[in-house]
Design a protein around this motif. Sequence first.
Motif, PDB file in Angstrom:
ATOM      1  N   PRO A   8       9.659  13.998   2.086  1.00 55.20           N
ATOM      2  CA  PRO A   8      10.107  13.312   3.303  1.00 55.20           C
ATOM      3  C   PRO A   8       8.913  13.084   4.224  1.00 55.20           C
ATOM      4  O   PRO A   8       8.016  13.920   4.326  1.00 55.20           O
ATOM      5  CB  PRO A   8      11.099  14.303   3.934  1.00 55.20           C
ATOM      6  CG  PRO A   8      11.533  15.194   2.805  1.00 55.20           C
ATOM      7  CD  PRO A   8      10.365  15.268   1.859  1.00 55.20           C
ATOM      8  N   GLY A   9       8.888  11.948   4.864  1.00 56.40           N
ATOM      9  CA  GLY A   9       7.795  11.632   5.770  1.00 56.40           C
ATOM     10  C   GLY A   9       6.574  11.039   5.095  1.00 56.40           C
ATOM     11  O   GLY A   9       5.593  10.720   5.762  1.00 56.40           O
ATOM     12  N   PHE A  10       6.626  10.868   3.782  1.00 59.06           N
ATOM     13  CA  PHE A  10       5.471  10.348   3.047  1.00 59.06           C
ATOM     14  C   PHE A  10       5.099   8.941   3.520  1.00 59.06           C
ATOM     15  O   PHE A  10       3.920   8.638   3.737  1.00 59.06           O
ATOM     16  CB  PHE A  10       5.738  10.342   1.538  1.00 59.06           C
ATOM     17  CG  PHE A  10       4.577   9.838   0.729  1.00 59.06           C
ATOM     18  CD1 PHE A  10       3.545  10.688   0.393  1.00 59.06           C
ATOM     19  CD2 PHE A  10       4.507   8.520   0.328  1.00 59.06           C
ATOM     20  CE1 PHE A  10       2.453  10.230  -0.347  1.00 59.06           C
ATOM     21  CE2 PHE A  10       3.429   8.047  -0.413  1.00 59.06           C
ATOM     22  CZ  PHE A  10       2.402   8.913  -0.743  1.00 59.06           C
ATOM     23  N   ALA A  11       6.098   8.078   3.691  1.00 57.52           N
ATOM     24  CA  ALA A  11       5.824   6.699   4.096  1.00 57.52           C
ATOM     25  C   ALA A  11       5.143   6.669   5.468  1.00 57.52           C
ATOM     26  O   ALA A  11       4.159   5.950   5.662  1.00 57.52           O
ATOM     27  CB  ALA A  11       7.103   5.874   4.105  1.00 57.52           C
ATOM     28  N   ALA A  12       5.647   7.456   6.403  1.00 56.39           N
ATOM     29  CA  ALA A  12       5.045   7.490   7.737  1.00 56.39           C
ATOM     30  C   ALA A  12       3.609   8.003   7.671  1.00 56.39           C
ATOM     31  O   ALA A  12       2.717   7.479   8.348  1.00 56.39           O
ATOM     32  CB  ALA A  12       5.882   8.355   8.674  1.00 56.39           C
ATOM     33  N   MET A  44       2.309   5.780  -7.299  1.00 57.70           N
ATOM     34  CA  MET A  44       1.232   6.553  -7.930  1.00 57.70           C
ATOM     35  C   MET A  44       1.607   8.030  -7.974  1.00 57.70           C
ATOM     36  O   MET A  44       1.462   8.696  -9.002  1.00 57.70           O
ATOM     37  CB  MET A  44      -0.071   6.360  -7.148  1.00 57.70           C
ATOM     38  CG  MET A  44      -1.195   7.208  -7.616  1.00 57.70           C
ATOM     39  SD  MET A  44      -1.989   6.383  -8.978  1.00 57.70           S
ATOM     40  CE  MET A  44      -3.660   6.761  -8.640  1.00 57.70           C
ATOM     41  N   ARG A  45       2.086   8.524  -6.865  1.00 56.74           N
ATOM     42  CA  ARG A  45       2.446   9.934  -6.770  1.00 56.74           C
ATOM     43  C   ARG A  45       3.603  10.265  -7.724  1.00 56.74           C
ATOM     44  O   ARG A  45       3.544  11.241  -8.462  1.00 56.74           O
ATOM     45  CB  ARG A  45       2.827  10.255  -5.326  1.00 56.74           C
ATOM     46  CG  ARG A  45       3.097  11.697  -5.087  1.00 56.74           C
ATOM     47  CD  ARG A  45       3.436  11.926  -3.611  1.00 56.74           C
ATOM     48  NE  ARG A  45       3.560  13.320  -3.364  1.00 56.74           N
ATOM     49  CZ  ARG A  45       2.676  14.057  -2.722  1.00 56.74           C
ATOM     50  NH1 ARG A  45       1.593  13.513  -2.241  1.00 56.74           N
ATOM     51  NH2 ARG A  45       2.870  15.343  -2.553  1.00 56.74           N
ATOM     52  N   ALA A  46       4.648   9.445  -7.683  1.00 60.26           N
ATOM     53  CA  ALA A  46       5.848   9.745  -8.461  1.00 60.26           C
ATOM     54  C   ALA A  46       5.682   9.451  -9.953  1.00 60.26           C
ATOM     55  O   ALA A  46       6.067  10.262 -10.786  1.00 60.26           O
ATOM     56  CB  ALA A  46       7.036   8.954  -7.912  1.00 60.26           C
ATOM     57  N   LEU A  47       5.122   8.291 -10.271  1.00 61.40           N
ATOM     58  CA  LEU A  47       5.093   7.860 -11.668  1.00 61.40           C
ATOM     59  C   LEU A  47       3.871   8.355 -12.439  1.00 61.40           C
ATOM     60  O   LEU A  47       3.992   8.723 -13.603  1.00 61.40           O
ATOM     61  CB  LEU A  47       5.164   6.336 -11.740  1.00 61.40           C
ATOM     62  CG  LEU A  47       6.418   5.724 -11.111  1.00 61.40           C
ATOM     63  CD1 LEU A  47       6.314   4.207 -11.106  1.00 61.40           C
ATOM     64  CD2 LEU A  47       7.655   6.185 -11.836  1.00 61.40           C
ATOM     65  N   LEU A  48       2.724   8.328 -11.821  1.00 62.21           N
ATOM     66  CA  LEU A  48       1.517   8.695 -12.558  1.00 62.21           C
ATOM     67  C   LEU A  48       1.175  10.177 -12.464  1.00 62.21           C
ATOM     68  O   LEU A  48       0.617  10.741 -13.392  1.00 62.21           O
ATOM     69  CB  LEU A  48       0.332   7.857 -12.078  1.00 62.21           C
ATOM     70  CG  LEU A  48       0.489   6.344 -12.287  1.00 62.21           C
ATOM     71  CD1 LEU A  48      -0.725   5.603 -11.759  1.00 62.21           C
ATOM     72  CD2 LEU A  48       0.723   6.019 -13.749  1.00 62.21           C
ATOM     73  N   LEU A  54       0.827  -1.208   0.000  1.00 60.68           N
ATOM     74  CA  LEU A  54       0.000   0.000   0.000  1.00 60.68           C
ATOM     75  C   LEU A  54       0.862   1.259   0.000  1.00 60.68           C
ATOM     76  O   LEU A  54       0.596   2.216  -0.733  1.00 60.68           O
ATOM     77  CB  LEU A  54      -0.946  -0.008   1.197  1.00 60.68           C
ATOM     78  CG  LEU A  54      -2.056  -1.053   1.138  1.00 60.68           C
ATOM     79  CD1 LEU A  54      -2.752  -1.164   2.490  1.00 60.68           C
ATOM     80  CD2 LEU A  54      -3.040  -0.741   0.042  1.00 60.68           C
ATOM     81  N   VAL A  55       1.902   1.259   0.817  1.00 57.82           N
ATOM     82  CA  VAL A  55       2.783   2.433   0.881  1.00 57.82           C
ATOM     83  C   VAL A  55       3.563   2.582  -0.422  1.00 57.82           C
ATOM     84  O   VAL A  55       3.652   3.680  -0.980  1.00 57.82           O
ATOM     85  CB  VAL A  55       3.723   2.342   2.095  1.00 57.82           C
ATOM     86  CG1 VAL A  55       4.768   3.446   2.057  1.00 57.82           C
ATOM     87  CG2 VAL A  55       2.917   2.410   3.381  1.00 57.82           C
ATOM     88  N   ALA A  56       4.104   1.476  -0.931  1.00 57.13           N
ATOM     89  CA  ALA A  56       4.855   1.543  -2.189  1.00 57.13           C
ATOM     90  C   ALA A  56       3.946   1.948  -3.341  1.00 57.13           C
ATOM     91  O   ALA A  56       4.342   2.733  -4.216  1.00 57.13           O
ATOM     92  CB  ALA A  56       5.510   0.193  -2.477  1.00 57.13           C
ATOM     93  N   GLY A  57       2.722   1.437  -3.345  1.00 55.54           N
ATOM     94  CA  GLY A  57       1.774   1.806  -4.390  1.00 55.54           C
ATOM     95  C   GLY A  57       1.413   3.275  -4.345  1.00 55.54           C
ATOM     96  O   GLY A  57       1.331   3.946  -5.379  1.00 55.54           O
ATOM     97  N   ALA A  58       1.228   3.801  -3.134  1.00 53.99           N
ATOM     98  CA  ALA A  58       0.904   5.221  -2.999  1.00 53.99           C
ATOM     99  C   ALA A  58       2.069   6.090  -3.463  1.00 53.99           C
ATOM    100  O   ALA A  58       1.871   7.092  -4.163  1.00 53.99           O
ATOM    101  CB  ALA A  58       0.549   5.537  -1.548  1.00 53.99           C
ATOM    102  N   ALA A  59       3.279   5.705  -3.103  1.00 52.88           N
ATOM    103  CA  ALA A  59       4.454   6.466  -3.530  1.00 52.88           C
ATOM    104  C   ALA A  59       4.639   6.366  -5.044  1.00 52.88           C
ATOM    105  O   ALA A  59       4.942   7.357  -5.712  1.00 52.88           O
ATOM    106  CB  ALA A  59       5.703   5.967  -2.805  1.00 52.88           C
TER     107      ALA A  59
END
Length: 85
Positions: free
Chosen positions: A68-72, A57-61, A50-55
Amino acid sequence: MTRDFFADRLFREQPVFFADRFSPEQPVFARAAARGGPPPGTDPMLLLGLVAGAAGMRALLRSEPVPPGFAAAAVGAVLPARGDA
């Protein structure tokens, strides 16, 4: 070799590939559990996905930076949604 050959091979080997990639993260989740979080019963693979998918989505799409702090923040948003936490 055909495209189907590579698709079949990927389908067969993908679980092993990702399971092996997760093994270095297992001690991180064990230490987090020892500190009192995430709650018992949390699936570490699901949480990581879920965290990797959210990151991703944000970065690639969206072509937005992952601050910083996005994962937390993502973990904090996901864990209360479990319904029993």
